[in-house]
Structure formats: C-alpha cells, structure tokens
Design a protein around this motif. Sequence first.
Motif, PDB file in Angstrom:
ATOM      1  N   TYR A  50      -1.096  -6.078 -14.692  1.00 14.89           N
ATOM      2  CA  TYR A  50      -0.409  -6.781 -13.618  1.00 14.89           C
ATOM      3  C   TYR A  50       0.268  -5.781 -12.671  1.00 14.89           C
ATOM      4  CZ  TYR A  50       3.088  -9.482 -11.125  1.00 14.89           C
ATOM      5  OH  TYR A  50       3.862 -10.030 -10.134  1.00 14.89           O
ATOM      6  N   CYS A  51       0.904  -4.774 -13.238  1.00 17.12           N
ATOM      7  CA  CYS A  51       1.663  -3.814 -12.428  1.00 17.12           C
ATOM      8  C   CYS A  51       0.784  -2.990 -11.495  1.00 17.12           C
ATOM      9  CB  CYS A  51       2.492  -2.906 -13.324  1.00 17.12           C
ATOM     10  SG  CYS A  51       3.903  -3.782 -14.048  1.00 17.12           S
ATOM     11  N   LYS A  52      -0.509  -2.904 -11.808  1.00 18.45           N
ATOM     12  CA  LYS A  52      -1.419  -2.163 -10.922  1.00 18.45           C
ATOM     13  C   LYS A  52      -1.505  -2.804  -9.534  1.00 18.45           C
ATOM     14  CE  LYS A  52      -4.305  -0.231 -14.574  1.00 18.45           C
ATOM     15  NZ  LYS A  52      -5.627  -0.275 -15.238  1.00 18.45           N
ATOM     16  N   ILE A  53      -1.207  -4.107  -9.444  1.00 13.82           N
ATOM     17  CA  ILE A  53      -1.265  -4.788  -8.147  1.00 13.82           C
ATOM     18  C   ILE A  53       0.126  -4.968  -7.531  1.00 13.82           C
ATOM     19  CG2 ILE A  53      -3.435  -5.958  -8.696  1.00 13.82           C
ATOM     20  CD1 ILE A  53      -1.710  -8.552  -9.117  1.00 13.82           C
ATOM     21  N   THR A  54       1.135  -4.362  -8.132  1.00 12.62           N
ATOM     22  CA  THR A  54       2.492  -4.384  -7.563  1.00 12.62           C
ATOM     23  C   THR A  54       2.724  -3.074  -6.813  1.00 12.62           C
ATOM     24  OG1 THR A  54       3.633  -3.302  -9.419  1.00 12.62           O
ATOM     25  CG2 THR A  54       3.279  -5.710  -9.584  1.00 12.62           C
ATOM     26  N   PRO A  55       3.779  -3.004  -6.015  1.00 11.73           N
ATOM     27  CA  PRO A  55       4.092  -1.741  -5.328  1.00 11.73           C
ATOM     28  C   PRO A  55       4.434  -0.598  -6.299  1.00 11.73           C
ATOM     29  CG  PRO A  55       5.362  -3.553  -4.378  1.00 11.73           C
ATOM     30  CD  PRO A  55       4.676  -4.088  -5.602  1.00 11.73           C
ATOM     31  N   PHE A  56       4.720  -0.938  -7.558  1.00 10.62           N
ATOM     32  CA  PHE A  56       5.173   0.067  -8.522  1.00 10.62           C
ATOM     33  C   PHE A  56       4.020   0.770  -9.229  1.00 10.62           C
ATOM     34  CE2 PHE A  56       8.218  -3.573  -8.622  1.00 10.62           C
ATOM     35  CZ  PHE A  56       9.114  -3.025  -7.711  1.00 10.62           C
ATOM     36  N   GLY A  57       2.893   0.084  -9.423  1.00 13.23           N
ATOM     37  CA  GLY A  57       1.731   0.685 -10.058  1.00 13.23           C
ATOM     38  C   GLY A  57       1.783   0.770 -11.571  1.00 13.23           C
TER      39      GLY A  57
END
Length: 160
Positions: A50-57
Amino acid sequence: MASGRRGLFWEDFEIGMVLQTPARTITSTDIVNFACLTGDFNEVHTNWEYCKITPFGEPIAHGPLVYGIMGGLTYASGINDGTLLALLQIDGWRMLAPVKHGDTLHAEMKVLERKESSKPDRGSVRMQRRFVRHDGTVVQEMEVTLLYRRRGSTQPAQAD
C-alpha cells in the motif's frame, strides 16, 4: 546539559536555555510493535505494498510513537530524573515530516517560560520541543508545559 547533572529542578531552567537528548534510530520493529500495542494497523504504518502508492513509499512511524520515543530519550538524558512531576499541556503538536525505518532522531527543547505554582514545592516550565532527524529536518514540533519540583522540596508532590 553541559554539566552532566541529572534531574533539573524548576530553578535550573533559564529562559532561552536549549537542552538536547541523545539520539535513537527508529526501526521497522518499533513501528510494528507500536501497531500491536495500540491496535493501530493503519496501512500507512504496516502495509509495504500500500505504501508504494503513497508519497512516503514505505511504512512510516505513528506520530505518537515518535512522541513516546522522544519521551524516553528525554528520560535517558537525565533532565527529568527525579524532578518531573507531570505533563500539564501540549499545544500546537505538528507532524512536519514522515519518520521511516532507519531515521535517527533526537529532541531539542528550548525553555520559553517559567511560572511559580500556588504551591511552593513546584513550578511549571513551558518549552518548545522539536524532534530532529539526523539530516537536520524537524519531523515534529510542539510546545509543552511541564510541572517540576523546586529545589529543596523533599515531599512527594500532589497535583494542584
């Protein structure tokens, strides 16, 4: 704390004084353990895909986790050892940058104000608290008001 003393009393705090804690590296284990402790399994903290598609990576630390770790570092510094009575207030707590696995943080605290209490064995200190990453980025900031023992007080204090 240049003198290496532990446990600052109310009288020891001077307006403008800046105190700094030791540093600690935040790990994925810290983030997962905090999620388990609190039940906050929000995907931004626990799901790599999921985090791969957030600004955080990648997963980021919970804001309160960072606050708690900075509290531990403040304790480790000795500033509050045997003299802190209570956290009275937090104002303007802001999350300014994400904290990720591998970030090393320390706290910097600038004394803004001292006030006497109605009880002679204690007084409050208002500080600007900044949590700083190894690259100098401030990741969180706030103002806190803390209640401290006054020099010469030996009795366990009770709340105002």
